[in-house]
Scaffold this active site. Structure first.
Site, mmCIF file in Angstrom:
data_model
loop_
_atom_site.group_PDB
_atom_site.id
_atom_site.type_symbol
_atom_site.label_atom_id
_atom_site.label_comp_id
_atom_site.label_asym_id
_atom_site.label_seq_id
_atom_site.Cartn_x
_atom_site.Cartn_y
_atom_site.Cartn_z
ATOM 1 N N SER A 16 0.822 -1.123 -0.117
ATOM 2 C CA SER A 16 -0.036 -0.002 0.029
ATOM 3 C C SER A 16 0.943 1.233 0.169
ATOM 4 O O SER A 16 2.107 1.261 0.291
ATOM 5 C CB SER A 16 -0.963 0.072 1.217
ATOM 6 O OG SER A 16 -0.209 0.450 2.378
ATOM 7 N N ASP B 234 -1.030 -0.754 -3.843
ATOM 8 C CA ASP B 234 -2.377 -0.804 -3.342
ATOM 9 C C ASP B 234 -2.673 0.577 -2.788
ATOM 10 O O ASP B 234 -1.976 1.267 -2.321
ATOM 11 C CB ASP B 234 -2.603 -2.071 -2.157
ATOM 12 C CG ASP B 234 -3.935 -1.905 -1.688
ATOM 13 O OD1 ASP B 234 -4.844 -1.690 -2.282
ATOM 14 O OD2 ASP B 234 -3.945 -2.192 -0.344
ATOM 15 N N HIS B 235 -3.898 1.154 -3.258
ATOM 16 C CA HIS B 235 -4.253 2.484 -2.754
ATOM 17 C C HIS B 235 -3.284 3.801 -2.965
ATOM 18 O O HIS B 235 -2.998 4.255 -2.000
ATOM 19 C CB HIS B 235 -4.529 2.378 -1.134
ATOM 20 C CG HIS B 235 -5.912 1.704 -0.929
ATOM 21 N ND1 HIS B 235 -7.030 2.660 -1.223
ATOM 22 C CD2 HIS B 235 -6.343 0.530 -0.454
ATOM 23 C CE1 HIS B 235 -8.242 1.841 -1.053
ATOM 24 N NE2 HIS B 235 -7.809 0.689 -0.395
ATOM 25 N N ASP C 66 -6.537 5.171 -6.451
ATOM 26 C CA ASP C 66 -7.661 5.302 -5.720
ATOM 27 C C ASP C 66 -8.035 6.875 -5.690
ATOM 28 O O ASP C 66 -7.561 7.567 -5.015
ATOM 29 C CB ASP C 66 -7.385 4.647 -4.331
ATOM 30 C CG ASP C 66 -8.784 4.941 -3.407
ATOM 31 O OD1 ASP C 66 -9.807 5.429 -3.992
ATOM 32 O OD2 ASP C 66 -8.800 4.527 -2.225
ATOM 33 N N HIS D 161 -12.652 -1.085 5.740
ATOM 34 C CA HIS D 161 -11.167 -1.129 5.945
ATOM 35 C C HIS D 161 -10.747 -1.311 7.700
ATOM 36 O O HIS D 161 -11.432 -0.636 8.448
ATOM 37 C CB HIS D 161 -10.429 -0.135 5.590
ATOM 38 C CG HIS D 161 -10.193 -0.082 4.143
ATOM 39 N ND1 HIS D 161 -10.919 0.914 3.198
ATOM 40 C CD2 HIS D 161 -9.327 -0.620 3.057
ATOM 41 C CE1 HIS D 161 -10.610 0.663 1.984
ATOM 42 N NE2 HIS D 161 -9.813 -0.479 1.780
ATOM 43 N N HIS E 43 -12.305 -4.489 -0.870
ATOM 44 C CA HIS E 43 -11.299 -4.132 0.314
ATOM 45 C C HIS E 43 -12.178 -4.639 1.621
ATOM 46 O O HIS E 43 -13.192 -4.525 1.553
ATOM 47 C CB HIS E 43 -11.013 -2.771 -0.165
ATOM 48 C CG HIS E 43 -10.023 -2.540 -1.319
ATOM 49 N ND1 HIS E 43 -9.074 -1.766 -1.120
ATOM 50 C CD2 HIS E 43 -10.317 -2.968 -2.743
ATOM 51 C CE1 HIS E 43 -8.301 -1.867 -2.187
ATOM 52 N NE2 HIS E 43 -9.329 -2.533 -3.127
ATOM 53 N N GLY E 44 -11.323 -4.402 2.544
ATOM 54 C CA GLY E 44 -11.779 -4.380 3.904
ATOM 55 C C GLY E 44 -12.238 -6.061 4.335
ATOM 56 O O GLY E 44 -13.369 -5.964 4.916
ATOM 57 N N ASN F 204 -8.973 -8.412 -1.189
ATOM 58 C CA ASN F 204 -7.796 -7.931 -0.387
ATOM 59 C C ASN F 204 -7.695 -8.267 1.148
ATOM 60 O O ASN F 204 -8.916 -8.075 1.599
ATOM 61 C CB ASN F 204 -7.783 -6.413 -0.531
ATOM 62 C CG ASN F 204 -7.440 -5.985 -1.991
ATOM 63 O OD1 ASN F 204 -7.500 -6.768 -2.894
ATOM 64 N ND2 ASN F 204 -7.420 -4.524 -2.252
ATOM 65 N N THR G 48 -5.598 -6.533 7.437
ATOM 66 C CA THR G 48 -5.543 -6.605 8.776
ATOM 67 C C THR G 48 -5.689 -7.962 9.537
ATOM 68 O O THR G 48 -5.078 -8.138 10.657
ATOM 69 C CB THR G 48 -7.046 -5.732 9.374
ATOM 70 O OG1 THR G 48 -6.839 -4.460 8.648
ATOM 71 C CG2 THR G 48 -7.209 -5.849 10.755
HETATM 72 ZN ZN LIG Z 1 -8.295 -0.965 0.548
#
Ligand SMILES: [Zn+2]
Length: 317
Positions: A50, A83-84, A105, A177, A205-206, A227, A230
């Site tokens: 990211s 990512d992002h 993004d 997220h 995402h998340g 994705n 966490t």
């Molecule tokens: Zn994301």
């Protein structure tokens, strides 16, 4: 040499109704653990870095080159993805360092500005053979506040893909997220409508806030790239915390780093089994051989082929 393009991994997975695990790297030991887990599951995988991770390292290049080196040495296809990225400059840097896939993004912008900025980046990337993911609907949580109410509109998604030419679309379908609890509720009906409307692979995402069974259902409904960040951080940190609690005299980071790395690999393998539509366990060699030979039935009603449609063996090296 198993560095693959995102298209080589996501294309066959989407066609076969399988999910692709895209796991966020923090340090090189995460990349090593993620690839070890993918090798154990005999599944392709995405290492993703990211913008926040690059910022934490102070630069994208060292961690990007480390991930590429880990990917090249893997026994399964591995794509390395940015990512992002919130700015085109980081996208250009990623391309320069050899990353063949980026997420740009601009979802925080008003729709017309998101389209304009994303189309520009996508055109630049496509001139260089770089695969582009964009986001529409702003998946919540990056600011630390869960906002699982955001939803991507299917008609707008179709227009967005047509106007920007992106290769994949991150959609807001109920996840958020950085969730530490697994109580996000995904809108499976919306996922199915988005799959019809968007015409490109959909990205969740998340995912760490989504229960395993719901992740598998979301893949069946039409999501492809999943994705996960966490969840691996939770597993890594818990293992390190346990190790240091039990061995408070240890000072060598390789000792507790190993505890974290050794915990992440089987979690990756387990999650890849979930995304494959399994029961959360990696396939055994016998199951794998049976599925490859087309002896196992498809999941009822879902059109989720797991027999002859399995095309893992056809991934380019
Ligand atoms: Zn994301």
């Amino acid at each position: 040499m198993a560095l693959a393009t995102m298209g080589e991994i996501v294309g066959p997975a989407r066609a076969a109704g399988r999910g692709v695990g895209a796991f966020n790297v923090i340090g090189i030991e995460h990349a090593e653990a993620i690839v070890a887990g993918a090798e154990a599951a005999d599944a392709p995988v995405v290492l993703q870095i990211s913008e926040n991770c690059a910022t934490w390292h102070g630069a994208l290049e060292p961690i990007a080159r480390a991930c590429l080196a880990v990917a090249r040495a893997a026994a399964v296809p591995v794509a390395v993805h940015l990512d992002h990225a919130s700015g085109a400059e980081l996208v250009r840097a990623a391309s320069a360092f050899g990353l063949g896939s980026v997420m740009y993004d601009a979802s925080r912008l008003p729709y017309a500005d998101n389209v304009r900025a994303t189309a520009e980046v996508a055109a630049w990337c496509h001139d260089r053979g770089v695969w582009v993911e964009a986001e529409l609907g702003e998946v919540g949580g990056k600011d630390g506040v869960h906002s699982p109410v955001a939803r991507t509109d299917p008609d707008q998604a179709a227009g967005f893909v047509a106007s920007t030419g992106v290769d994949a679309l991150a959609v807001a379908v109920g996840s958020s997220h950085a969730m530490l609890t697994k109580d996000a509720v995904l809108d499976l009906g919306l996922i199915a409508r988005l799959r019809q409307a968007a015409g490109v692979p959909l990205v969740l995402h998340g995912s760490s806030g989504v229960p395993d069974d719901d992740l598998a259902a979301a893949v069946r409904a039409g999501l492809t790239k999943i994705n996960i960040a966490t969840q691996l951080n939770k597993v890594f940190t818990a293992a390190v915390r346990d190790y240091l609690s039990a061995e408070p005299a240890v000072v060598d980071p390789r000792r507790y780093g190993s505890a974290g790395r050794d915990a992440v690999a089987p979690e990756v393998a387990r999650l890849l089994g979930v995304l494959e539509g399994g029961a959360g366990e990696p396939l055994s060699p016998v199951e794998r051989a049976a599925r490859a030979a087309g002896l196992a039935g498809s999941a009822p009603g879902g059109g989720r082929g797991q027999g002859a449609e399995r095309v893992r063996g056809h991934h380019p090296p």
